[in-house]
Design a protein around this motif. Structure first.
Motif, PDB file in Angstrom:
ATOM      1  N   ASN A  74       9.914   4.362  -1.604  1.00 23.35           N
ATOM      2  CA  ASN A  74       9.393   3.580  -2.686  1.00 23.35           C
ATOM      3  C   ASN A  74       8.557   2.602  -2.498  1.00 23.35           C
ATOM      4  O   ASN A  74       7.171   2.583  -2.836  1.00 23.35           O
ATOM      5  N   ASP A  75       8.782   1.749  -1.565  1.00 20.51           N
ATOM      6  CA  ASP A  75       8.189   0.457  -1.039  1.00 20.51           C
ATOM      7  C   ASP A  75       6.747   1.029  -0.645  1.00 20.51           C
ATOM      8  O   ASP A  75       5.400   0.448  -0.677  1.00 20.51           O
ATOM      9  N   ASN A  76       6.684   2.040   0.327  1.00 19.29           N
ATOM     10  CA  ASN A  76       5.362   2.619   1.028  1.00 19.29           C
ATOM     11  C   ASN A  76       4.566   3.269   0.061  1.00 19.29           C
ATOM     12  O   ASN A  76       3.437   3.205   0.127  1.00 19.29           O
ATOM     13  N   ALA A  77       5.209   3.915  -0.932  1.00 21.96           N
ATOM     14  CA  ALA A  77       4.372   4.819  -1.866  1.00 21.96           C
ATOM     15  C   ALA A  77       3.581   3.722  -2.697  1.00 21.96           C
ATOM     16  O   ALA A  77       2.425   4.022  -2.983  1.00 21.96           O
ATOM     17  N   ILE A  78       4.252   2.662  -3.138  1.00 22.26           N
ATOM     18  CA  ILE A  78       3.471   1.748  -3.898  1.00 22.26           C
ATOM     19  C   ILE A  78       2.422   1.228  -3.075  1.00 22.26           C
ATOM     20  O   ILE A  78       1.208   1.033  -3.618  1.00 22.26           O
ATOM     21  N   GLY A  79       2.688   0.854  -1.872  1.00 21.57           N
ATOM     22  CA  GLY A  79       1.368   0.451  -0.870  1.00 21.57           C
ATOM     23  C   GLY A  79       0.376   1.325  -0.554  1.00 21.57           C
ATOM     24  O   GLY A  79      -1.014   1.064  -0.564  1.00 21.57           O
TER      25      GLY A  79
END
Length: 222
Positions: A74-79
């Motif tokens: 999730n964190d990387n997808a946002i970035g």
């Protein structure tokens, strides 16, 4: 073939290698890997898609960013959405930023990379908030260059010393790290002016340190 391995780390390696290879088949396989049961595989797949930022991956990245699952994917997808400029993902990033939750900082930096000035107001709201939020997003104001400086400058004269301290951290970063030499010098000059007017002893010491630390970078005429 490696993506079908029962060894999760082999699947992780495969997503990394596909990101370096590129091409339609690799992109399709990486999008499919966003459904992998192992979070680390999803994390590596998103990293590769961020590198490639293909238009056909946008929908899958928006879904991954919005699923609300606590984890690296999730964190990387946002970035990864920083690489796009569509309004739909922008609205999602703004919503995450304004929520002030765990992922708000990541969304803030993604919006800053996109140069979306709509992120400045919620970041300022974070700066003037009385709560000590570990997810505070005001640090990312420095990523907006001149617009960030313009928003931060009046905060250096705010009546609340706690807010002035936060603003000084940002201005100090701009005085040292701003890519634009003019903005860097403006921030340095502001620190010098505030050094003559600041009444709080602790903050004066911090400003003095920032001035000394950034002086060489801003007073060097070469």
């Amino acid at each position: 073939k490696k993506l079908k391995s029962t060894d999760g780390w082999e699947r992780c390696k495969a997503t990394d290698q596909l990101g370096r290879l590129g091409g339609k088949q690799a992109i399709d396989a990486l999008i499919e890997s966003l459904n992998d049961l192992m979070p680390e595989v999803r994390w590596h797949a998103v990293s590769s898609l961020e590198l490639l930022h293909p238009p056909e991956a946008l929908e899958a990245l928006i879904t991954a960013a919005a699923d609300g699952e606590f984890g690296k994917a999730n964190d990387n997808a946002i970035g990864a959405l920083a690489a796009y400029n569509d309004e739909r993902s922008a609205q999602l990033l703004l919503k995450i930023l304004e929520s002030g939750g765990y992922y708000s900082g990541v969304a803030g930096y993604a919006l800053a990379k996109r140069g979306d000035a709509r992120a400045i107001k919620p970041m300022l709201d974070s700066l003037v908030s009385k709560t000590e939020d570990p997810c505070a997003t005001w640090h990312a104001l420095t990523e907006f260059g001149e617009a960030g400086y313009d928003a931060l400058e009046p905060m250096m004269a705010h009546a609340d010393v706690a807010i002035r301290k936060r603003a000084e951290k940002c201005i100090g970063n701009l005085a040292y790290l701003a890519k634009d030499r003019i903005i860097r010098r403006k921030a340095f000059d502001l620190l010098q002016r505030c050094l003559t007017t600041e009444t709080d002893g602790e903050l004066r010491q911090s400003i003095e340190f920032s001035v000394k630390f950034t002086a060489k970078k801003n007073l060097n005429t070469r």
